[in-house]
Design an enzyme around this catalytic site. Sequence first.
Site, PDB file in Angstrom:
ATOM      1  N   TYR A 155       0.844  -1.205   0.000  1.00  0.00           N
ATOM      2  CA  TYR A 155       0.000   0.000   0.000  1.00  0.00           C
ATOM      3  C   TYR A 155       0.880   1.256   0.000  1.00  0.00           C
ATOM      4  O   TYR A 155       0.642   2.201  -0.753  1.00  0.00           O
ATOM      5  CB  TYR A 155      -0.907  -0.026   1.222  1.00  0.00           C
ATOM      6  N   LYS A 159       0.916   4.148  -2.915  1.00  0.00           N
ATOM      7  CA  LYS A 159       0.536   5.554  -2.694  1.00  0.00           C
ATOM      8  C   LYS A 159       1.704   6.495  -3.000  1.00  0.00           C
ATOM      9  O   LYS A 159       1.492   7.637  -3.427  1.00  0.00           O
ATOM     10  CB  LYS A 159       0.023   5.743  -1.265  1.00  0.00           C
TER      11      LYS A 159
END
Length: 253
Positions: A155, A159
């Site tokens: 993740y 991002k």
Amino acid sequence: MTTLSDRSIIITGAGSGIGRAIAQEAAAAGAHIIVSDLNQDTANETVELIQRASGHATAVAGDVSSPEVVDQLVAAATSAGPLLGLVNNAGVMDDFAGAAETTDATWELCMRVNVTAPFMLTRAVLPHLLEAGKGSIVNMGSEAGLRGGAAGAAYTSSKHALVGLTKSTAFQYARQNVRVNAIMPGGVETNIIETDYSKLNQAGLAVMGPLHQTATRMAQPSEISALAVFLLSDAASNVSGAIIPCDAGWSAG
Ligand code: ADP
């Protein structure tokens, strides 16, 4: 007052949480919203909420990382009005694993939904924004796009990559009046965090900014959507390439 009444806007992941809040607020400002979500039922619910408030919206359900769905979203938006906005908000969370424990499947899913889909949609909407001579793309980042302590390897990497897409696109198309910005929320009370809140606590990770720690609460989706609607609007005409924390001060520490 912010107005978006001259345009259609695609909002992904608009069936819940932050995406739904942005969809409702942008519709209240006059835009026709293309409500994109994997989940047909929740996408329809968002459309109903908007229509009940006298707004305009169309649901397009499907996986936003599929080229066919990307084409459907753009077709729906261009038939509803001039396509002048995109919010890349659909996202998937990882399991907070470090690189040593991250599976190929988790890595691939985070990259596909959180990075590849925003890239594909950006590429698909750009010709319309360039033809119109203006437009705004808002990418939903995360505090995990600013530092390494808010999620797992997959993740966090996805991002950070979204920040790269934001800056590259903002710089490349600035002269054509296309603006691209990223919002970096801290802990927000949505499904994505509810599921994993206990894991976050176990990992000792800060999900609440200093302001919210004193208030013992996480941010509400409406505290993110206000910023998104501003960035979508012409009032933000001088803001592009900005990576904006919206985390009650967490990333300032
Ligand atoms: P948050 O609002 O914090 O981003 P949510 O889990 O409430 O968290 O919202 C994420 C939304 O993104 C969900 O409605 C989910 O169905 C949607 N979503 C996740 N993956 C995809 C995908 N591949 N295509 C379209 N929508 C997706």
